[in-house]
Design a protein around this motif. Structure first.
Motif, short mmCIF file in Angstrom:
data_model
loop_
_atom_site.label_atom_id
_atom_site.label_comp_id
_atom_site.label_asym_id
_atom_site.label_seq_id
_atom_site.Cartn_x
_atom_site.Cartn_y
_atom_site.Cartn_z
N GLU A 1 11.80 -26.37 -19.79
CA GLU A 1 10.99 -25.21 -19.42
C GLU A 1 11.79 -23.92 -19.57
O GLU A 1 12.98 -23.86 -19.26
N ASN A 2 11.08 -22.90 -20.07
CA ASN A 2 11.63 -21.53 -20.15
C ASN A 2 13.00 -21.48 -20.82
O ASN A 2 13.96 -20.92 -20.29
N CYS A 3 13.07 -22.09 -22.00
CA CYS A 3 14.31 -22.01 -22.78
C CYS A 3 13.97 -21.65 -24.22
O CYS A 3 12.87 -21.95 -24.70
N ASP A 4 14.89 -20.99 -24.89
CA ASP A 4 14.69 -20.60 -26.28
C ASP A 4 15.48 -21.53 -27.19
O ASP A 4 16.69 -21.73 -27.01
N LEU A 5 14.80 -22.07 -28.19
CA LEU A 5 15.48 -22.91 -29.17
C LEU A 5 16.34 -22.03 -30.09
O LEU A 5 16.03 -20.84 -30.29
N PRO A 6 17.41 -22.57 -30.66
CA PRO A 6 18.27 -21.78 -31.55
C PRO A 6 17.53 -21.13 -32.70
O PRO A 6 17.85 -20.02 -33.11
N HIS A 7 16.52 -21.82 -33.24
CA HIS A 7 15.72 -21.27 -34.34
C HIS A 7 14.26 -21.25 -33.91
O HIS A 7 13.62 -22.30 -33.80
N ALA A 8 13.75 -20.06 -33.64
CA ALA A 8 12.39 -19.93 -33.13
C ALA A 8 11.37 -20.46 -34.15
O ALA A 8 11.56 -20.32 -35.36
N ASN A 9 10.31 -21.08 -33.65
CA ASN A 9 9.20 -21.58 -34.47
C ASN A 9 9.65 -22.60 -35.51
O ASN A 9 9.09 -22.69 -36.60
N HIS A 10 10.67 -23.38 -35.15
CA HIS A 10 11.14 -24.46 -36.01
C HIS A 10 11.33 -25.72 -35.18
O HIS A 10 11.76 -25.64 -34.02
N GLY A 11 10.99 -26.86 -35.75
CA GLY A 11 11.35 -28.11 -35.12
C GLY A 11 12.84 -28.35 -35.29
O GLY A 11 13.42 -27.99 -36.32
N HIS A 12 13.48 -28.91 -34.28
CA HIS A 12 14.92 -29.14 -34.31
C HIS A 12 15.21 -30.64 -34.34
O HIS A 12 14.68 -31.39 -33.50
N VAL A 13 16.02 -31.07 -35.29
CA VAL A 13 16.39 -32.48 -35.42
C VAL A 13 17.90 -32.58 -35.31
O VAL A 13 18.64 -32.00 -36.12
N ILE A 14 18.36 -33.29 -34.28
CA ILE A 14 19.80 -33.48 -34.06
C ILE A 14 20.17 -34.86 -34.60
O ILE A 14 19.63 -35.87 -34.14
N LEU A 15 21.06 -34.91 -35.59
CA LEU A 15 21.51 -36.20 -36.12
C LEU A 15 22.58 -36.75 -35.18
O LEU A 15 23.78 -36.63 -35.40
#
Length: 541
Positions: free
Chosen positions: A247-261
């Motif tokens: 909740e209430n956090c900003d992803l490193p790249h806005a409006n992008h799905g993030h996949v961590i290998l």
């Protein structure tokens, strides 16, 4: 060495371009041939296209029964209802679903929504636009954007609460006067002499009821109880998702799905509302750490959290501490239908793939477009054997799109998961580096992932380009016997990943659909079907 890598990469690009051009020309030729065949058939008997009001079976109150009102069922109900069919939808629970998957719609799926007239269903649910992916590995990251330049500015991916999206589609379907949504549990299909005549179900109050229609379409989801009599279900559960909401956090790249290998397998992050980020932690196998005794919390904090990007680490730990942790098995199942008069399978009841790539809804909506176009010329659906024979073309026409997305999901999951095998490690690193090159090297795979260019030949080309790129990395600047051996095993490993998936999907239908006789199957005339219904002709030549 950097120059050598880019030179090698441009050689791959040339090969990819040549193969893609060949594949495009071959596909267009086969489509043109099929279109010409359809037009000739219609000229020989008079055009079959009818107005909405005429698209009805001669007998009974219902044309189509739909079992299930999830994404596939509700979208199909609206689509067929809009074409004038009388539709009866029976759904086990009409309250808003609460799921941790089915929350990301790729741009290709959004285009299908537009084609079906359902694009407004992603409005007023706080859906977030998605423009691509960010890939993270060993402290490095690369951003992969969807190739949306040729599309209208509104076209992009969408992420949302699955339940809100489904309710919007249910509500829209229910606005049509010829669509009836009823809460009830279907207990069995009604069969007579090998033909499905309808369903038996229990109403919300527990009353036993029967419903009859010329066509019953089963869309009761991944836990389907009805599929066993209509297909050969070979369900595989390679892993489970553990779901959290940050909740209430900003992803490193806005409006992008993030996949961590990550180790042992990927972790996903994507925004599902203006204040919430969905986190899905993949856990290999069918068992997950226990939530009740605290093992899950320990696993998430000690194994997963150290691999989370620092920008969202605190929000992740806070979500774990909050305790709203949910799990769901990830299922895959190739489509293996038994063509059955009077019945058809759709959605996850029919075909599943690993949800890593978020392609499930795109496949379902694409299937609905194919089925709609096949049914539109038919005034009546009452001749079940003839209709079943005709609808065998559905299984072939859907294959290039569905099999591309299915194969990509299965292959990417295996490549993105960690392995102690050195060849698999090199393949994983090669995939990250290949996508990081940008240009055609990222645009091609992302076009496949997004559903904007679901071509099987392009998928195989890029997959093996990654493998060869990995071999090139091993051999530069100087090859050694050990590196040569690892390179050979890398190619072998890549083949072992993708070829079994392609075999399960069906090589001929996937790559050469125009060679399948059902591809050219055309509907018999409406007058002929009516005569068969009335029993006035037994063998019309």
């Amino acid at each position: 060495m950097v120059v050598d890598q880019y030179l090698l990469a441009w050689i791959f690009a040339s090969v990819i371009a040549l193969i893609a051009v060949y594949g495009t020309v071959a596909t267009r030729r086969s489509n043109n041939n099929r279109r010409a065949s359809l037009e000739e058939e219609e000229r020989s008997r008079g055009c079959l296209t009818v107005s909405d009001a005429e698209c009805r079976s001669a007998d009974g109150d219902v044309d189509v029964i739909i079992v299930g009102a999830g994404v596939a069922g509700s979208a199909l109900a609206h689509t067929l209802g809009k074409d004038g069919r009388r539709v009866h939808v029976i759904e086990r629970d009409l309250t808003e679903p609460d799921r941790i998957v089915g929350e990301l719609l790729q741009p290709g799926g959004y285009l299908k929504l537009i084609e079906l007239g359902l694009e407004d269903c992603v409005e007023e649910i706080d859906a977030q636009r998605v423009f691509g992916y960010a890939l993270f590995k060993d402290g490095k990251n690369t951003r992969l954007s969807y190739p949306l330049e040729k599309f209208h500015s509104d076209v992009s991916g969408r992420s949302f609460h699955n339940g809100r999206f489904i309710q919007r589609m249910r509500d829209k379907a229910a606005t049509l006067p010829n669509v009836q949504l009823e809460q009830g549990t279907v207990t069995s299909l009604l069969e007579e002499k090998g033909t499905i005549k309808g369903v038996q179900y229990k109403t919300k109050t527990g009353q036993e009821m029967t419903a009859y229609a010329p066509l019953t379409i089963v869309c009761d989801g991944c836990f389907s109880n009805m599929r066993r009599s209509l297909c050969n279900p070979k369900v595989d559960v390679p892993s489970c998702f553990v779901g959290l909401i940050l909740e209430n956090c900003d992803l490193p790249h806005a409006n992008h799905g993030h996949v961590i290998l990550a180790d042992p397998s990927p972790i996903l992050f994507y925004q599902i509302s203006s204040t919430e980020v969905r986190c899905l932690v993949d856990v290999p196998g069918q068992k997950v750490p226990s939530i009740s005794n605290g093992e899950m919390t320990k696993y998430l904090k000690t194994v997963v959290a150290p691999q989370i990007p620092p920008q969202i680490y605190d929000a992740f730990v806070a979500a774990v501490d909050k305790g709203n942790i949910r799990t769901m098995p990830n299922r895959s199942m190739p489509a293996a239908p038994y063509p059955t008069p009077g019945a058809l399978l759709m959605g996850d009841a029919f075909n599943m793939r690993h949800p890593l790539t978020g392609g499930g809804m795109t496949v379902a909506l694409s299937d609905i477009v194919v089925l709609r176009d096949l049914l539109r010329p038919l005034c009546t659906l009452n001749d079940a054997p003839t209709l079943s024979k005709y609808l065998e073309s559905f299984y072939t026409l859907r294959k290039p799109v569905a099999s591309t997305i299915n194969t990509l999901a299965g292959a990417l999951y295996k490549v993105f998961s960690s392995s102690p095998d050195q060849a698999r490690k090199e393949m994983r690193q090669a995939c990250f580096d290949y996508l990081s090159l940008g240009g055609v090297f990222s645009m091609g795979p992302v076009s496949l992932l997004s559903g904007l260019n679901p071509r099987p030949l392009s998928l195989v080309t890029h997959f093996f380009a990654v493998a060869v790129y990995g071999v090139g990395r091993l051999l530069l600047p100087f090859p050694s016997p050990k590196r040569l051996w690892v390179g050979a095993r890398l190619i072998s490993s890549a083949s072992g990943i993708i070829f079994p998936i392609i075999k399960a999907e069906g090589v001929r239908q996937m790559f050469f659909p125009a060679t399948v006789p059902a591809y050219y199957r055309t509907p018999v005339s409406s007058e002929k079907m009516r005569k068969k219904d009335d029993g006035r002709i037994a063998d019309d030549k």
